[in-house]
Write an enzyme that holds these catalytic residues in place. Structure first.
Site, PDB file in Angstrom:
ATOM      1  N   GLU A  26     -22.511  26.691  62.753  1.00 18.66           N
ATOM      2  CA  GLU A  26     -23.372  27.714  63.360  1.00 18.66           C
ATOM      3  C   GLU A  26     -24.113  28.468  62.252  1.00 18.66           C
ATOM      4  OE1 GLU A  26     -22.220  28.793  67.568  1.00 18.66           O
ATOM      5  OE2 GLU A  26     -21.322  30.281  66.270  1.00 18.66           O
ATOM      6  N   HIS A  59     -16.047  33.117  63.878  1.00 24.44           N
ATOM      7  CA  HIS A  59     -17.421  33.310  64.368  1.00 24.44           C
ATOM      8  C   HIS A  59     -18.111  34.362  63.496  1.00 24.44           C
ATOM      9  CE1 HIS A  59     -20.847  34.222  66.865  1.00 24.44           C
ATOM     10  NE2 HIS A  59     -20.621  33.079  67.492  1.00 24.44           N
TER      11      HIS A  59
HETATM   12  P1  PGA Z   1     -26.557  31.624  70.939  1.00 24.90           P
HETATM   13  O1  PGA Z   1     -25.099  31.959  70.357  1.00 24.90           O
HETATM   14  O2  PGA Z   1     -26.460  30.275  71.624  1.00 24.90           O
HETATM   15  O3  PGA Z   1     -26.869  32.748  71.871  1.00 24.90           O
HETATM   16  O4  PGA Z   1     -27.493  31.577  69.765  1.00 24.90           O
HETATM   17  C1  PGA Z   1     -24.288  30.952  69.849  1.00 24.90           C
HETATM   18  C2  PGA Z   1     -23.019  31.541  69.283  1.00 24.90           C
HETATM   19  O5  PGA Z   1     -23.062  32.612  68.677  1.00 24.90           O
HETATM   20  O6  PGA Z   1     -21.927  30.971  69.432  1.00 24.90           O
END
Ligand code: PGA
Length: 249
Positions: A170, A96
Site C-alpha cells: 500500500e 497499516h
Molecule cells: P483507499 O484505502 O482504497 O480508500 O485508498 C485503502 C487502504 O487504506 O487500505
C-alpha cells in the site's frame, strides 16, 4: 487457480448500526461473492463479534483492523489477539499506514503484533508501502525492505504453524488520493515482493495491492503478475462498487 483475495477495510467509515445495516441489506450478495473469491470484511472493533456470528460458516471471513502488541494486561483501550480469535476473527490487518502515522506504530511494534496473531492462528495482513518523499526519490525498495524484513524473519523463525500470511503493498501516497502506481512500477514491486517472500520463508503467502482501488483500475492491477488480490478502502463501503471489483475478470 487459487481464489483471489479481496479485503474490505471499512476503517471507521461505518458506525456499528451502519455496518449492521450494510450487511443486512447485502447478506446474500456478500456470500455469493465467496463462490469465486476469498472475501474478508474488516469492520471496526465493536462490529467484529456480531459479523463473525452472522457470517459463521457462510464462507465470508472477518478480519480486525488492528491488534495489541501485548498478549494481555493493563493496556487501556487495546484488544488482544486472543480476544480476536475467541470472537471468530480469522484475519487481522497490521502495519497499516494509518496506524504507523497516527498511532506511531514502529516496525518493532508490528513484529510484536504479528507474533501475537501467529500464536492465535489468525492470518496476518501486513501492510507495507513507501511514503510520497520516498516515492519521489525512487527509494521505495529501501522503504519496503525496511518494513518487510523484520516480519519475514519473524515468520521464518516462528514455532507456530502458519497456514498463510498476506503482504499488502500500500504506497502511502496512493491511499485515499485517487493516485495509483503505474503498471510497470507495480510489476517490479510485486516480483520483488514475491522473490523476497519465497526466498525468506517456507510457508504459503499471498500478495495484495491496496490504495485507491476502484472499479476502473481493478482489472489492470489484478493482471499484474503475483498480485493475488486487493485491499480496498473507500470502494468497499459501496456494495455495487465492491461487487464489481470482486467480479473483475
Ligand atoms: P483507499 O484505502 O482504497 O480508500 O485508498 C485503502 C487502504 O487504506 O487500505
Amino acid at each position: 487457480m487459487p481464489k483471489r483475495i479481496f479485503v474490505a477495510n471499512w476503517k471507521m467509515q461505518l458506525s456499528f448500526n451502519q455496518a449492521n445495516a450494510f450487511v443486512q441489506d447485502h447478506y446474500k450478495e456478500f456470500v455469493n461473492l465467496t463462490q469465486d473469491n476469498t472475501i474478508v470484511l474488516c469492520p471496526s472493533f465493536p462490529s467484529l463479534h456480531n459479523l463473525a456470528m452472522q457470517f459463521k460458516q457462510s464462507g465470508i471471513h472477518i478480519g480486525a483492523q488492528n491488534v495489541s502488541r501485548h498478549p494481555s494486561g493493563a493496556y487501556t483501550g487495546q484488544v488482544s489477539a486472543q480476544s480476536l480469535h475467541e470472537i471468530g476473527c480469522s484475519y487481522c490487518i497490521i502495519g497499516h499506514s494509518d496506524n504507523r502515522i497516527y498511532d506511531h506504530d514502529t516496525n518493532i511494534d508490528i513484529v510484536h503484533k504479528l507474533k501475537e496473531l501467529l500464536k492465535q492462528h489468525i492470518t496476518p495482513i501486513i501492510c507495507v508501502g513507501e511514503n510520497k518523499a520516498q516515492h519521489d526519490t525512487q527509494q521505495h525498495f529501501e522503504a519496503l525492505q525496511d518494513q518487510l524484513m523484520p516480519n519475514l524473519e519473524a515468520i521464518a523463525d516462528s514455532n507456530h504453524p502458519i497456514g498463510l500470511y498476506i503482504i499488502a503493498y500500500e504506497p502511502i501516497w496512493a491511499i485515499g488520493t485517487d493516485n495509483t502506481p503505474t503498471i510497470q512500477s507495480l510489476s517490479s514491486v510485486f516480483s520483488w515482493l514475491h522473490n523476497q517472500c519465497s526466498q525468506k520463508t517456507r510457508v504459503p503467502f499471498a500478495l495484495l495491492y491496496g490504495g485507491s482501488v476502484h472499479q476502473n483500475n481493478a482489472a489492470d492491477i489484478l493482471k499484474v503478475s503475483h498480485v493475488d488480490g486487493l485491499l480496498i478502502g473507500r470502494s468497499s463501503v459501496h456494495f455495487d462498487t465492491f461487487k464489481t471489483i470482486c467480479n473483475t475478470v
